[in-house]
Design a protein around this motif. Structure first.
Motif, PDB file in Angstrom:
ATOM      1  N   GLY A  35      38.025  50.481  46.073  1.00 48.68           N
ATOM      2  CA  GLY A  35      38.714  49.520  45.216  1.00 48.68           C
ATOM      3  C   GLY A  35      38.356  48.076  45.522  1.00 48.68           C
ATOM      4  N   ILE A  36      38.384  47.250  44.483  1.00 50.01           N
ATOM      5  CA  ILE A  36      38.192  45.809  44.601  1.00 50.01           C
ATOM      6  C   ILE A  36      39.336  45.158  43.839  1.00 50.01           C
ATOM      7  N   CYS A  37      40.062  44.280  44.479  1.00 52.48           N
ATOM      8  CA  CYS A  37      41.131  43.538  43.812  1.00 52.48           C
ATOM      9  C   CYS A  37      40.492  42.370  43.067  1.00 52.48           C
ATOM     10  N   VAL A  38      40.780  42.233  41.778  1.00 48.77           N
ATOM     11  CA  VAL A  38      40.200  41.172  40.954  1.00 48.77           C
ATOM     12  C   VAL A  38      41.324  40.237  40.520  1.00 48.77           C
ATOM     13  N   ASN A  39      41.196  38.965  40.906  1.00 49.52           N
ATOM     14  CA  ASN A  39      42.188  37.951  40.546  1.00 49.52           C
ATOM     15  C   ASN A  39      41.567  36.924  39.613  1.00 49.52           C
ATOM     16  N   ILE A  40      42.276  36.596  38.557  1.00 53.11           N
ATOM     17  CA  ILE A  40      41.871  35.485  37.689  1.00 53.11           C
ATOM     18  C   ILE A  40      42.287  34.200  38.380  1.00 53.11           C
ATOM     19  N   GLY A  41      41.390  33.210  38.400  1.00 54.04           N
ATOM     20  CA  GLY A  41      41.664  31.943  39.061  1.00 54.04           C
ATOM     21  C   GLY A  41      42.028  30.839  38.082  1.00 54.04           C
ATOM     22  N   ASP A  42      42.422  29.692  38.648  1.00 54.61           N
ATOM     23  CA  ASP A  42      42.877  28.547  37.864  1.00 54.61           C
ATOM     24  C   ASP A  42      41.785  27.964  36.965  1.00 54.61           C
ATOM     25  N   MET A  43      40.519  28.006  37.430  1.00 52.69           N
ATOM     26  CA  MET A  43      39.436  27.457  36.619  1.00 52.69           C
ATOM     27  C   MET A  43      39.291  28.254  35.324  1.00 52.69           C
ATOM     28  N   LEU A  44      39.343  29.580  35.418  1.00 49.80           N
ATOM     29  CA  LEU A  44      39.242  30.418  34.216  1.00 49.80           C
ATOM     30  C   LEU A  44      40.485  30.267  33.341  1.00 49.80           C
ATOM     31  N   MET A  45      41.634  30.076  33.952  1.00 45.13           N
ATOM     32  CA  MET A  45      42.856  29.850  33.183  1.00 45.13           C
ATOM     33  C   MET A  45      42.712  28.578  32.341  1.00 45.13           C
ATOM     34  N   ARG A  46      42.191  27.532  32.952  1.00 46.81           N
ATOM     35  CA  ARG A  46      41.989  26.273  32.235  1.00 46.81           C
ATOM     36  C   ARG A  46      40.955  26.451  31.127  1.00 46.81           C
ATOM     37  N   TRP A  47      39.850  27.115  31.443  1.00 44.60           N
ATOM     38  CA  TRP A  47      38.746  27.309  30.511  1.00 44.60           C
ATOM     39  C   TRP A  47      39.190  28.124  29.295  1.00 44.60           C
ATOM     40  N   SER A  48      40.138  29.030  29.507  1.00 49.58           N
ATOM     41  CA  SER A  48      40.629  29.890  28.415  1.00 49.58           C
ATOM     42  C   SER A  48      41.841  29.290  27.702  1.00 49.58           C
ATOM     43  N   ASN A  49      42.148  28.022  27.977  1.00 52.72           N
ATOM     44  CA  ASN A  49      43.341  27.382  27.413  1.00 52.72           C
ATOM     45  C   ASN A  49      44.597  28.199  27.709  1.00 52.72           C
ATOM     46  N   GLN A  50      44.664  28.718  28.905  1.00 50.77           N
ATOM     47  CA  GLN A  50      45.804  29.476  29.418  1.00 50.77           C
ATOM     48  C   GLN A  50      46.046  30.783  28.670  1.00 50.77           C
ATOM     49  N   THR A  51      44.999  31.291  28.024  1.00 46.67           N
ATOM     50  CA  THR A  51      45.087  32.635  27.450  1.00 46.67           C
ATOM     51  C   THR A  51      45.040  33.659  28.583  1.00 46.67           C
ATOM     52  N   LEU A  52      44.197  33.391  29.577  1.00 47.13           N
ATOM     53  CA  LEU A  52      44.122  34.211  30.789  1.00 47.13           C
ATOM     54  C   LEU A  52      44.827  33.427  31.888  1.00 47.13           C
ATOM     55  N   LEU A  53      45.811  34.028  32.518  1.00 45.19           N
ATOM     56  CA  LEU A  53      46.603  33.315  33.522  1.00 45.19           C
ATOM     57  C   LEU A  53      46.200  33.721  34.934  1.00 45.19           C
ATOM     58  N   SER A  54      46.085  32.717  35.806  1.00 46.63           N
ATOM     59  CA  SER A  54      45.820  33.020  37.213  1.00 46.63           C
ATOM     60  C   SER A  54      47.043  33.725  37.786  1.00 46.63           C
ATOM     61  N   ASN A  55      46.797  34.624  38.728  1.00 45.36           N
ATOM     62  CA  ASN A  55      47.939  35.347  39.282  1.00 45.36           C
ATOM     63  C   ASN A  55      48.299  34.836  40.666  1.00 45.36           C
ATOM     64  N   LEU A  56      49.588  34.800  40.894  1.00 44.72           N
ATOM     65  CA  LEU A  56      50.155  34.378  42.163  1.00 44.72           C
ATOM     66  C   LEU A  56      50.001  35.529  43.150  1.00 44.72           C
ATOM     67  N   HIS A  57      49.563  35.220  44.364  1.00 40.07           N
ATOM     68  CA  HIS A  57      49.445  36.253  45.388  1.00 40.07           C
ATOM     69  C   HIS A  57      49.711  35.648  46.767  1.00 40.07           C
ATOM     70  N   ARG A  58      49.990  36.539  47.704  1.00 38.29           N
ATOM     71  CA  ARG A  58      50.296  36.134  49.076  1.00 38.29           C
ATOM     72  C   ARG A  58      49.940  37.292  50.001  1.00 38.29           C
ATOM     73  N   VAL A  59      49.929  37.018  51.306  1.00 42.94           N
ATOM     74  CA  VAL A  59      49.779  38.079  52.302  1.00 42.94           C
ATOM     75  C   VAL A  59      51.020  38.028  53.174  1.00 42.94           C
ATOM     76  N   ARG A  60      51.791  39.091  53.121  1.00 43.56           N
ATOM     77  CA  ARG A  60      53.052  39.153  53.866  1.00 43.56           C
ATOM     78  C   ARG A  60      52.797  39.325  55.359  1.00 43.56           C
ATOM     79  N   MET A  61      53.817  39.079  56.134  1.00 41.37           N
ATOM     80  CA  MET A  61      53.741  39.341  57.569  1.00 41.37           C
ATOM     81  C   MET A  61      53.680  40.847  57.769  1.00 41.37           C
ATOM     82  N   PRO A  62      53.027  41.294  58.814  1.00 41.83           N
ATOM     83  CA  PRO A  62      52.892  42.738  59.037  1.00 41.83           C
ATOM     84  C   PRO A  62      54.184  43.368  59.529  1.00 41.83           C
TER      85      PRO A  62
END
Length: 155
Positions: free
Chosen positions: A81-108
């Motif tokens: 598997g590969i996790c694919v995230n849309i970023g802010d640059m693509l969100m801007r380029w698409s006029n916010q049709t494609l939204l960047s996703n919020l993500h984090r890495v939790r404590m173990p």
């Protein structure tokens, strides 16, 4: 790489934590954020969980209701598997049709804290001279990234 390329490959290491119970609540290995790029490809090692994603607060469901209340979802590694995230640059380029996703890495968890967590992130970005046209403001991809870097150091 092509001249003007801004793509970045990042090797990420989260070291073991000796006393996970001493880490105050509300701390993260990587706090909630979106990526600046067009698309991020994240390669995670099996058995090294921690990545979580949430809907962009601007997201609307098909019924027009806000989707931002969906909460955080685990994105555990899967074989091949590969996790694919849309970023802010693509969100801007698409006029916010494609939204960047919020993500984090939790404590173990206590068991996970004994081991390191490794991942590899490839940040695909438009070449510096590429024109990012949007309803907001036209700019080159180089200007966009420089503006994002400067915003980190704004007072």
């Amino acid at each position: 790489l092509a001249q003007g390329s801004q793509c970045t490959l990042r090797m990420i290491h989260y070291p073991p934590i000796d006393a996970p119970e001493s880490v105050p609540a509300g701390h993260w290995r990587a706090g909630p954020h979106t990526d600046w790029c067009c698309v991020t490809l994240l390669f995670q090692r099996l058995g090294e969980a921690g990545l979580e994603c949430a809907p962009n607060p601007r997201a609307q469901t098909a019924t027009g209701c806000a989707a931002g209340g969906g909460g955080w979802l685990r994105v555990d590694p899967v074989p091949g598997g590969i996790c694919v995230n849309i970023g802010d640059m693509l969100m801007r380029w698409s006029n916010q049709t494609l939204l960047s996703n919020l993500h984090r890495v939790r404590m173990p968890t206590a068991d996970e804290a004994k081991r390191s967590r490794y991942s590899i992130a490839f940040f695909a970005q438009a070449d510096k001279d590429a024109l990012i046209q949007s309803d907001e403001h036209n700019m080159t991809a180089g200007e966009y990234i420089l503006g994002r870097i400067r915003s980190n150091f704004a007072q």
